[in-house]
Design an enzyme around this catalytic site. Structure first.
Site, PDB file in Angstrom:
ATOM      1  N   ILE A   1       2.541  -7.839   4.571  1.00  0.00           N
ATOM      2  CA  ILE A   1       1.483  -8.008   3.559  1.00  0.00           C
ATOM      3  C   ILE A   1       1.830  -9.167   2.615  1.00  0.00           C
ATOM      4  O   ILE A   1       0.957  -9.965   2.258  1.00  0.00           O
ATOM      5  CB  ILE A   1       1.241  -6.690   2.786  1.00  0.00           C
TER       6      ILE A   1
ATOM      7  N   ARG B   1       3.367  -0.070  -4.731  1.00  0.00           N
ATOM      8  CA  ARG B   1       3.435   1.311  -5.175  1.00  0.00           C
ATOM      9  C   ARG B   1       3.635   1.325  -6.688  1.00  0.00           C
ATOM     10  O   ARG B   1       4.360   0.484  -7.237  1.00  0.00           O
ATOM     11  CB  ARG B   1       4.612   2.044  -4.509  1.00  0.00           C
TER      12      ARG B   1
ATOM     13  N   GLU C   1      -0.567   8.746  -9.602  1.00  0.00           N
ATOM     14  CA  GLU C   1      -1.961   8.764  -9.110  1.00  0.00           C
ATOM     15  C   GLU C   1      -2.450  10.184  -8.890  1.00  0.00           C
ATOM     16  O   GLU C   1      -1.679  11.009  -8.403  1.00  0.00           O
ATOM     17  CB  GLU C   1      -2.042   7.996  -7.779  1.00  0.00           C
TER      18      GLU C   1
ATOM     19  N   HIS D   1      -6.538   2.422  -5.938  1.00  0.00           N
ATOM     20  CA  HIS D   1      -5.751   2.420  -4.682  1.00  0.00           C
ATOM     21  C   HIS D   1      -6.662   2.214  -3.464  1.00  0.00           C
ATOM     22  O   HIS D   1      -6.802   3.110  -2.625  1.00  0.00           O
ATOM     23  CB  HIS D   1      -4.949   3.732  -4.553  1.00  0.00           C
TER      24      HIS D   1
HETATM   25  C1  DGY Z   1      -0.500   2.721   2.682  1.00  0.00           C
HETATM   26  O1  DGY Z   1      -0.873   2.808   3.851  1.00  0.00           O
HETATM   27  O2  DGY Z   1       0.677   2.845   2.376  1.00  0.00           O
HETATM   28  C2  DGY Z   1      -1.524   2.426   1.629  1.00  0.00           C
HETATM   29  O3  DGY Z   1      -1.024   2.520   0.363  1.00  0.00           O
HETATM   30  C3  DGY Z   1      -2.747   3.310   1.777  1.00  0.00           C
HETATM   31  O4  DGY Z   1      -3.396   2.899   2.875  1.00  0.00           O
END
Ligand code: DGY
Length: 306
Positions: free
Chosen positions: A143, A225, A254, A272
């Site tokens: 990512i 996170r 959360e 989220h």
């Molecule tokens: C994950 O997959 O870890 C995301 O936070 C939610 O899709």
């Protein structure tokens, strides 16, 4: 899959409570939890007392900090996740947050909807240009790299990063990325985007000291996170103007939001939703399904975490 096993579905689309999780662990060979089902050491211990039946936790999500991996491993329970399929969706939300907080789009929209906008003025709602600025990425996994590509190729941003492993040469070259120490990243970045997992080492990585090192021109983006950021320290840094702004998609507790955050105008808050596209959620389901199918047929699990 219905012809191969009996399937129970949590139709409520809500996290299971502790008792339901324990019951599920004691009654099902395979569980498909989501990232909000907290399978803690306590849940494993209660299930162990009653007799655990689960052999596979096929997690619907890439992050697995909600599962006590050490306990799963001790109990001989395999854990799989869904990597790769939510990369671009999450990087899109990171980029959206970066643009939103730099260009003050949340504030702008609130102004228009409130009816208080009184027209264009030369000095009205001035904000920070994104193009050409320096983006510091913490955690250069899939990512992080997707974010670097969007920022570098789309907005001409300079990329610096801090990560356990360096990017392979041609990838680093493609996004013009330079690896550096965290202290240098805090000092040099105009924007910092978090893409590291939540572990004991990354807990409150962004604390008062880190925020002070960033400086009053800098913005923080978190789609990783909530635990990575000390929210009290962030609220205070934003309130005092120690950093310019922030964009959050994830939180420490959360779905509760630290009340101090809710009062801040220089903060963009999302629920989220990083992986929340139709395409990605379907792909996550198929990925979890592939792991379950592999388990049933006795094949190697494609996305095994432990
Ligand atoms: C994950 O997959 O870890 C995301 O936070 C939610 O899709």
């Amino acid at each position: 899959m219905g012809d191969q096993c009996e399937v129970f579905i949590n139709d409520e689309d809500k996290p299971l409570d502790q008792e339901s999780l324990v019951t599920a662990l004691c009654s099902s060979e395979i569980l498909c939890p989501t990232v909000t089902d907290s399978i803690s050491a306590e849940v494993f211990a209660l299930a162990e007392e009653r007799g655990i039946r689960t052999k596979l936790l096929a997690n619907f999500g890439v992050g697995f900090n909600h599962i006590d991996i050490e306990q799963a491993s001790r109990l001989g329970i395999a854990v799989t996740n869904t990597p790769g399929v939510l990369t671009d969706a999450t990087a899109e939300i990171s980029m959206a947050l970066l643009l939103m907080c730099a260009r003050r789009t949340g504030e702008g929209e609130r102004l228009v909807r409130s009816g208080a906008w009184d027209g264009w003025r030369p000095t009205h709602m001035l904000s920070t240009q994104v193009t050409g600025k320096t983006l510091g990425i913490i955690g250069m996994g899939r990512i992080g790299l997707a974010m670097a590509k969007k920022a570098h190729h789309g907005f001409g941003m300079q990329i610096i990063y801090s990560s356990r492993s360096p990017l392979e040469g041609s990838l680093a070259e493609d996004v013009g990325a330079t690896r550096c120490e965290l202290s240098e990243l805090f000092q040099k970045s105009d924007f910092i985007s978090l893409h590291c997992p939540s572990t004991s080492e990354t807990k409150h990585l962004i604390d008062q000291e880190a925020l002070a090192a960033m400086g009053s021109h800098a913005f923080l983006i978190n789609t990783a996170r909530g635990e990575v950021v000390d929210e009290d320290a962030l609220a205070s840094a934003l309130g005092e103007g120690e950093i310019a702004g922030a964009g959050l998609d994830v939180y420490e507790n959360e779905p509760s939001i630290n009340p101090a955050l809710l009062k801040l105008e220089n903060l963009v808050l999302l629920p989220h939703m990083g992986s929340g596209t139709n395409e990605t959620r379907e792909a996550m389901g198929m990925c979890a399904f592939d792991n379950i199918q592999a388990y049933i047929s006795g094949a190697e699990l494609p996305n095994r975490v432990v």
